[in-house]
Design a protein around this motif. Sequence first.
Motif, PDB file in Angstrom:
ATOM      1  N   SER A 424       0.811  -1.220   0.000  1.00  0.00           N
ATOM      2  CA  SER A 424       0.000   0.000   0.000  1.00  0.00           C
ATOM      3  C   SER A 424       0.845   1.270   0.000  1.00  0.00           C
ATOM      4  CB  SER A 424      -0.924   0.000   1.224  1.00  0.00           C
ATOM      5  OG  SER A 424      -0.142  -0.115   2.400  1.00  0.00           O
ATOM      6  N   LYS A 425       2.082   1.198   0.535  1.00  0.00           N
ATOM      7  CA  LYS A 425       2.901   2.411   0.639  1.00  0.00           C
ATOM      8  C   LYS A 425       3.806   2.602  -0.567  1.00  0.00           C
ATOM      9  CE  LYS A 425       2.805   1.804   5.575  1.00  0.00           C
ATOM     10  NZ  LYS A 425       2.091   0.546   5.441  1.00  0.00           N
ATOM     11  N   SER A 426       3.914   1.588  -1.398  1.00  0.00           N
ATOM     12  CA  SER A 426       4.835   1.651  -2.533  1.00  0.00           C
ATOM     13  C   SER A 426       4.297   2.554  -3.635  1.00  0.00           C
ATOM     14  CB  SER A 426       5.054   0.237  -3.072  1.00  0.00           C
ATOM     15  OG  SER A 426       5.898   0.275  -4.174  1.00  0.00           O
ATOM     16  N   THR A 427       5.218   3.317  -4.273  1.00  0.00           N
ATOM     17  CA  THR A 427       4.815   4.175  -5.395  1.00  0.00           C
ATOM     18  C   THR A 427       5.478   3.719  -6.696  1.00  0.00           C
ATOM     19  OG1 THR A 427       6.586   5.661  -4.738  1.00  0.00           O
ATOM     20  CG2 THR A 427       4.359   6.226  -4.006  1.00  0.00           C
ATOM     21  N   VAL A 428       6.388   2.753  -6.581  1.00  0.00           N
ATOM     22  CA  VAL A 428       7.076   2.224  -7.768  1.00  0.00           C
ATOM     23  C   VAL A 428       6.231   1.101  -8.367  1.00  0.00           C
ATOM     24  CG1 VAL A 428       9.187   1.115  -8.610  1.00  0.00           C
ATOM     25  CG2 VAL A 428       9.313   2.768  -6.734  1.00  0.00           C
ATOM     26  N   TYR A 429       6.007   1.174  -9.682  1.00  0.00           N
ATOM     27  CA  TYR A 429       5.176   0.160 -10.359  1.00  0.00           C
ATOM     28  C   TYR A 429       5.843  -1.209 -10.260  1.00  0.00           C
ATOM     29  CZ  TYR A 429       2.628  -2.281 -14.056  1.00  0.00           C
ATOM     30  OH  TYR A 429       1.881  -3.193 -14.759  1.00  0.00           O
ATOM     31  N   ASN A 430       5.193  -2.122  -9.544  1.00  0.00           N
ATOM     32  CA  ASN A 430       5.738  -3.473  -9.360  1.00  0.00           C
ATOM     33  C   ASN A 430       4.555  -4.422  -9.144  1.00  0.00           C
ATOM     34  OD1 ASN A 430       7.255  -5.738  -8.833  1.00  0.00           O
ATOM     35  ND2 ASN A 430       7.881  -5.100  -6.792  1.00  0.00           N
ATOM     36  N   PRO A 431       3.905  -4.864 -10.246  1.00  0.00           N
ATOM     37  CA  PRO A 431       2.669  -5.649 -10.094  1.00  0.00           C
ATOM     38  C   PRO A 431       2.888  -6.965  -9.351  1.00  0.00           C
ATOM     39  CG  PRO A 431       3.414  -5.675 -12.379  1.00  0.00           C
ATOM     40  CD  PRO A 431       4.297  -4.714 -11.653  1.00  0.00           C
ATOM     41  N   VAL A 432       1.876  -7.346  -8.583  1.00  0.00           N
ATOM     42  CA  VAL A 432       1.954  -8.582  -7.802  1.00  0.00           C
ATOM     43  C   VAL A 432       0.614  -9.311  -7.904  1.00  0.00           C
ATOM     44  CG1 VAL A 432       1.329  -7.329  -5.702  1.00  0.00           C
ATOM     45  CG2 VAL A 432       2.438  -9.525  -5.491  1.00  0.00           C
ATOM     46  N   LEU A 433       0.689 -10.638  -7.992  1.00  0.00           N
ATOM     47  CA  LEU A 433      -0.518 -11.468  -8.060  1.00  0.00           C
ATOM     48  C   LEU A 433      -0.625 -12.271  -6.763  1.00  0.00           C
ATOM     49  CD1 LEU A 433      -1.854 -13.577 -10.965  1.00  0.00           C
ATOM     50  CD2 LEU A 433      -1.402 -14.716  -8.808  1.00  0.00           C
ATOM     51  N   PRO A 624      -4.453  -4.470  18.576  1.00  0.00           N
ATOM     52  CA  PRO A 624      -3.727  -4.837  17.340  1.00  0.00           C
ATOM     53  C   PRO A 624      -4.629  -5.364  16.224  1.00  0.00           C
ATOM     54  CG  PRO A 624      -3.443  -6.557  18.988  1.00  0.00           C
ATOM     55  CD  PRO A 624      -4.267  -5.483  19.634  1.00  0.00           C
ATOM     56  N   TYR A 625      -5.468  -4.461  15.692  1.00  0.00           N
ATOM     57  CA  TYR A 625      -6.284  -4.844  14.532  1.00  0.00           C
ATOM     58  C   TYR A 625      -5.377  -5.057  13.326  1.00  0.00           C
ATOM     59  CZ  TYR A 625     -10.829  -3.814  16.649  1.00  0.00           C
ATOM     60  OH  TYR A 625     -11.957  -3.854  17.431  1.00  0.00           O
ATOM     61  N   VAL A 626      -5.750  -6.006  12.495  1.00  0.00           N
ATOM     62  CA  VAL A 626      -5.010  -6.237  11.259  1.00  0.00           C
ATOM     63  C   VAL A 626      -5.330  -5.078  10.311  1.00  0.00           C
ATOM     64  CG1 VAL A 626      -6.835  -7.609  10.164  1.00  0.00           C
ATOM     65  CG2 VAL A 626      -4.466  -8.063   9.592  1.00  0.00           C
ATOM     66  N   TYR A 627      -4.448  -4.814   9.331  1.00  0.00           N
ATOM     67  CA  TYR A 627      -4.624  -3.712   8.382  1.00  0.00           C
ATOM     68  C   TYR A 627      -5.893  -3.957   7.551  1.00  0.00           C
ATOM     69  CZ  TYR A 627      -3.672  -0.711   4.324  1.00  0.00           C
ATOM     70  OH  TYR A 627      -3.759   0.215   3.317  1.00  0.00           O
ATOM     71  N   THR A 628      -6.952  -3.190   7.831  1.00  0.00           N
ATOM     72  CA  THR A 628      -8.272  -3.520   7.273  1.00  0.00           C
ATOM     73  C   THR A 628      -8.457  -3.092   5.821  1.00  0.00           C
ATOM     74  OG1 THR A 628      -9.070  -1.508   8.319  1.00  0.00           O
ATOM     75  CG2 THR A 628      -9.549  -3.575   9.442  1.00  0.00           C
ATOM     76  N   GLN A 629      -7.528  -2.275   5.284  1.00  0.00           N
ATOM     77  CA  GLN A 629      -7.665  -1.864   3.881  1.00  0.00           C
ATOM     78  C   GLN A 629      -7.118  -2.914   2.911  1.00  0.00           C
ATOM     79  OE1 GLN A 629      -9.401   0.991   3.068  1.00  0.00           O
ATOM     80  NE2 GLN A 629      -9.780   0.817   5.256  1.00  0.00           N
ATOM     81  N   SER A 630      -6.501  -3.961   3.461  1.00  0.00           N
ATOM     82  CA  SER A 630      -5.937  -5.012   2.609  1.00  0.00           C
ATOM     83  C   SER A 630      -7.050  -5.695   1.817  1.00  0.00           C
ATOM     84  CB  SER A 630      -5.216  -6.045   3.485  1.00  0.00           C
ATOM     85  OG  SER A 630      -5.139  -7.275   2.832  1.00  0.00           O
ATOM     86  N   ARG A 636     -11.424 -12.179   2.332  1.00  0.00           N
ATOM     87  CA  ARG A 636     -11.643 -13.234   3.336  1.00  0.00           C
ATOM     88  C   ARG A 636     -12.855 -12.909   4.207  1.00  0.00           C
ATOM     89  NH1 ARG A 636      -7.837 -15.509   8.270  1.00  0.00           N
ATOM     90  NH2 ARG A 636      -9.168 -17.279   8.698  1.00  0.00           N
ATOM     91  N   LEU A 637     -12.994 -11.634   4.574  1.00  0.00           N
ATOM     92  CA  LEU A 637     -14.145 -11.236   5.399  1.00  0.00           C
ATOM     93  C   LEU A 637     -15.457 -11.457   4.655  1.00  0.00           C
ATOM     94  CD1 LEU A 637     -12.718  -7.932   6.948  1.00  0.00           C
ATOM     95  CD2 LEU A 637     -13.067 -10.097   8.126  1.00  0.00           C
ATOM     96  N   ASP A 638     -15.467 -11.133   3.358  1.00  0.00           N
ATOM     97  CA  ASP A 638     -16.673 -11.368   2.541  1.00  0.00           C
ATOM     98  C   ASP A 638     -17.001 -12.855   2.495  1.00  0.00           C
ATOM     99  OD1 ASP A 638     -16.736  -8.693   2.051  1.00  0.00           O
ATOM    100  OD2 ASP A 638     -15.849  -8.814   0.045  1.00  0.00           O
TER     101      ASP A 638
END
Length: 756
Positions: A424-433, A624-630, A636-638
């Motif tokens: 989420s913090k990265s600004t360099v284009y580096n696609p991930v699957l 310690p909530y997990v990062y909810t924007q992931s 998984r929640l859905d």
Amino acid sequence: MKLNIDGLLVYMPYDFIYPEQYKYMQELKRGLDHKGHCVLEMPSGTGKTITLLSLIIAYMRRYPDQYNKLVYCSRTVPEIEKVMSEMKRLMAYYEKETKEKQKFIGVAMSSRKNLCIHPDVSQLRLGKEVDSACMNLTASYIREQAKENRSIKTCSYYEQYDKNGREESIPYGIYNLEDMKLYGKTKHWCPYFLTRYILTHANVIVYSYHYLLDPKIAEIISKELPKTSIIIFDEAHNIDNVCIDSMSITLTRKILERAQANVESLKILVQDSKLKDANRLKNEYENLVKGLREQAIQRETDVILTNPILPEHVLQENIPGNIRQAEHFLIFIKRFLEYMKTRMNIQHVVKESPPSFLKDLQVRVCIERKPLRFCSERLRSLLRTLETRDIHLYQPLMLLCNFATIISTYTKGFTLIIEPFFDSKSTVYNPVLHFTCLDSSIAIKPVFDRFQSVIITSGTLSPIDMYPKILSFTPAIMESFTMTLTRPCILPMIVTRGNDQIAITSKFELREDQAVIRNYGILLIEMCTHVPDGIVCFFTSYTYMEHVVATWYELGIIGQVQKYKLLFIETPDSVETSLALYNYQKACDNGRGAVLLSVARGKVSEGVDFDNHLGRCVIMFGIPYVYTQSRILQARLDYLRENFHIRENDFLTFDAMRHAAQCVGRVLRGKSDYGIMIFADKRFLRSDKRQKIPKWIQEYLTDSLANLSIEECVQIVKKWLKDMAQPLRQEDQLGISLLTEEQLYSNEILKNSSSR
């Protein structure tokens, strides 16, 4: 001590027993009588390991036709060693009482890295390198070549084991990892392969979760376990995440580029093989036509990778014709690889299901689902036929084939997310699957189906009713035990505000607030002033910890803390963290005192015990909530909401509270130990949070210890520490939190313990 648990004679290698150990044994025996699964929560530091071992081994001896093997799964090597030392103590007690040598074998299993005794291979740092180097010395085709060419190296330890190891039976006894290595050196046999061979006839096996839950490893190691085995998952509060990780795959552009290089090098190897020995590839093709599964004929040393899917989903059919020939298979993989590269060439987030992905794959490049299912198996066959060395170099291609096999096998319980940035913090284009498993019950289902009794246990399983839901099973016994104490040696408190009456919380909207961060700093300074020895602080994330520490530095709080104690910080780097832990321990040992700043869900919160003076106080800064924007978490929640009817907020709170409990539970490792647990966030007051704290902590978290200001907290701590400073004699504990055999069976004590 000999105990009578509902008619079962149990040997316990200690002179005293805790009341909760006795109750735990009773519930465990009921579970085994029912031949059912159990979920049991027992307080930290109350002898859970020896309780499990004592009762189950006694049960196996009494009813050998019902249960004949115990498989004890733990998370880390130190925990495995702890189980083995308790088992040695138990066997020594059996031998002392029965006056005869026990016909019993207990063995600890770990990776090649932890068991290898080869002078060169054992020096390698990474597990993958050790595995690859071991295969380079022990694979059957390399050993065949070595017979003709003396310059090719083999492993003398494996050669000796192969010659004599299966003929001789190992002497009865309990063998931890060091014992196996020592035995291997004495006999000049390979400890790793010897241990794998012993698994089939050992009475007790202790190893990592992955040997049962990860299909790639379970197929090799745990295939032969009988149905009459008892399975224990200890420290199982995170078992759902282990299940999910074992079935999930992440691919990056770099991995795809390396996989492409792998395909090119395999092409060259295939061409060379055709020139040098055309029959080799021809034989492989004929075997595949006949449907001879090479895993049936391969040797134990040649296991490169097994199917990443569960055994029941492996197709018992011939490998499809269009990928039988080596060249055709490589062309097929190259087409798939090119498709994957175009799919990852994106500027926005893509989320889709496996059926949708497979349909697009068929429309665009005419690749069908069936040959994809055989990719892992076909690659394994090819690597073995080509007699490939340095297997770890082909890891990217193996990962791609695993992805192909899993996505074409499972249509439900998985999601595919492609993102243009790695995090989420990265600004360099580096696609991930991310190909993520959403259903933790997929990996553990074969374990519940195959074995009569599976025991899930930990010190922090609250709320206990969530586990049967997310793992999709029905337990015969579900119980949470409280802690009987002579003195209140745990002091849980909820601190909700500073002395300026400003509420303290790590809530997202307020976490940047200077007043909140200053109050957290004041709380730490006050604790450093009054609490002796070690203090451990947990933050909700590394980012939050960095921000708070930087602000404390500007406010001069760090300087004030260092007047009283040394300061150490956990980092994402495991070597730095190990060094920080070592020096923290040193500072506590020599009386200087220390503060360790660490992170919930990090290495310290999961695997390190701060017993006695190493942890007199734990402060939990925030929930310690997990990062909810992931997006992975959202998917998984859905899935949990649609399929298990678990509400989003319920699961997030459950997940946060089990990690908070895990953090504060580090401070207490026995009944003679004592420690302060501070929950520093006003949200802990809410009933949905407070009720999810483990029962044994809740019992001592009275209303007078909730909703405190920092000053009120300090006054309570000062008074409590004076009480704890008084000597604790064993006589004071007898009859209350520590029972002799006579006291245990006096009705009064049992009534007292049950009323507690």
